[in-house]
Design an enzyme around this catalytic site. Structure first.
Site, PDB file in Angstrom:
ATOM      1  N   ASP A  26       0.810  -1.221  -0.135  1.00  0.00           N
ATOM      2  CA  ASP A  26       0.139  -0.168   0.039  1.00  0.00           C
ATOM      3  C   ASP A  26       0.917   1.244  -0.095  1.00  0.00           C
ATOM      4  O   ASP A  26       1.960   1.189   0.444  1.00  0.00           O
ATOM      5  CB  ASP A  26      -1.024  -0.210   0.959  1.00  0.00           C
ATOM      6  CG  ASP A  26      -1.807   1.210   1.282  1.00  0.00           C
ATOM      7  OD1 ASP A  26      -2.688   1.362   0.364  1.00  0.00           O
ATOM      8  OD2 ASP A  26      -2.096   1.887   2.244  1.00  0.00           O
ATOM      9  N   ASP A  28      -0.276   5.238   0.867  1.00  0.00           N
ATOM     10  CA  ASP A  28      -0.389   6.054   1.826  1.00  0.00           C
ATOM     11  C   ASP A  28      -0.498   5.427   3.344  1.00  0.00           C
ATOM     12  O   ASP A  28      -1.214   4.446   3.307  1.00  0.00           O
ATOM     13  CB  ASP A  28      -1.868   6.774   1.710  1.00  0.00           C
ATOM     14  CG  ASP A  28      -2.181   7.798   0.670  1.00  0.00           C
ATOM     15  OD1 ASP A  28      -1.157   8.722   0.652  1.00  0.00           O
ATOM     16  OD2 ASP A  28      -2.708   7.736  -0.253  1.00  0.00           O
TER      17      ASP A  28
END
Length: 342
Positions: A26, A28
């Site tokens: 991922d 953020d």
């Protein structure tokens, strides 16, 4: 449940970057926050890559194109090509292409990332509900998306045009705080029409399928900071996961996690990819990791010992998850977490 319920974090005698061939990361809260690299991310990823691990970046944000994301990562000191980025726009575009004729028109409510992904699948993005679209697709369009775009989607969906959404994350982090995400925009159209979209992004299977098709991963490790997207997505894909504590998940949320939100491994940041993971063992009615022993009392979790705080958290996870079984945790872990500074 059809699979065994995880009751403790696992250990690993190998560095995770050696035990798995591909990291599905991922962005953020894992690699960057507010556009800036998170501490230790750049060096950790460089070391993992140099050791032979493939790095792929998997994001539910459908606004930016893979080229744009790759350029941002490269500027941060993480050399990345567009082929290393997988977005929910790509996942939803594939989902649509499997249900409409080749070359079909698709009404786009969102940004450039969606348009690029649709063209990649041979579909034609259009802007109006009157453009004879075979589908409507909705993805994050940024803070300046005009309100009228939701009306266009509503007109088409109300006429029976199939509706798709890249993802339904209710919030998205920004440099100024937490902002409404695509899920909030989807709710606008849902309220207006009473319809339900087909959704592609994490934690649902279309997103995991897209990452495997594009990376060819055989032993993937999902690396994320969110229990309800990253970790649940790994659970749904039946692959292992590493939760890093650099994003939105805190210790209390982790202890209360239901089975689909329980990661395989827990670590403070991306340095956890470069090391083995300590074992959590049963001991005297409790669970031991490093210098800590955790147990479930009548109303709260108990913690004894000292040492590395993360080991204490791992032991607490074992006590909380074992006590909860197939439910989410209900025991108070506040005092124990405070002792760990978490």
């Amino acid at each position: 449940m059809s699979r065994s319920v995880r009751t403790r974090p696992e250990g690993s005698g190998q560095a995770l970057s050696e035990a798995y061939d591909t990291a599905l990361l991922d962005l953020d809260g894992v690699v960057y926050a507010g556009g800036n690299a998170i501490a230790h991310a750049v060096e950790s990823l460089a070391t993992a890559r140099a050791g032979g691990m493939r790095l792929a970046y998997v994001t539910n944000n459908a606004l930016r194109t893979p080229d744009t994301v790759a350029g941002h990562l490269t500027e941060l000191g993480i050399p990345t090509g567009a082929d290393d980025v997988i977005t929910s726009a790509q996942a939803v575009a594939r989902l649509i292409s499997e249900q409409v004729p080749a070359g079909a028109r698709v009404l786009v409510i969102g940004g450039e990332g969606l348009r690029v992904a649709l063209r990649e699948r041979g579909l034609e993005p259009v802007e109006s509900a009157d453009d004879d679209a075979a589908a409507v697709v909705q993805g994050f369009g940024g803070p300046d998306l005009p309100w009228g775009r939701f009306a266009e989607a509503s007109y088409a969906v109300a006429r029976g045009v199939p509706w798709f959404a890249s993802n339904t994350d209710l919030t998205i982090p920004s440099g100024r705080g937490i902002a409404p995400g695509n899920g909030a925009a989807v709710e606008v159209v849902r309220i207006a029409t009473g319809a339900e979209p087909q959704v592609a992004g994490k934690p649902l299977p279309p997103m995991h399928r897209e990452t495997i098709l594009r990376t060819g991963a055989e032993r993937p490790l999902v690396v994320g900071d969110r229990l309800d997207t990253d970790i649940e997505g790994a659970f749904n894909g039946e692959v292992d996961s590493l939760l890093v504590l650099t994003g939105v998940t805190d210790g209390a949320q982790l202890l209360a996690a239901p089975p689909q939100h329980r990661p395989t491994y827990v670590d403070s940041d991306l340095r956890g990819m470069l090391t083995g993971q300590p074992e959590v063992t049963e001991e005297g009615g409790g669970f031991r990791c490093g210098g800590w022993t955790a147990s479930a009392g009548a109303e709260r979790l108990e913690l004894a010992g000292d040492g590395e705080p993360l080991d204490g958290l791992r032991a607490l996870c074992a006590a909380a998850w074992t006590a909860a079984g197939e439910r989410g945790g209900v025991l108070d872990g506040g005092k124990a977490l405070a002792r760990l500074g978490l």
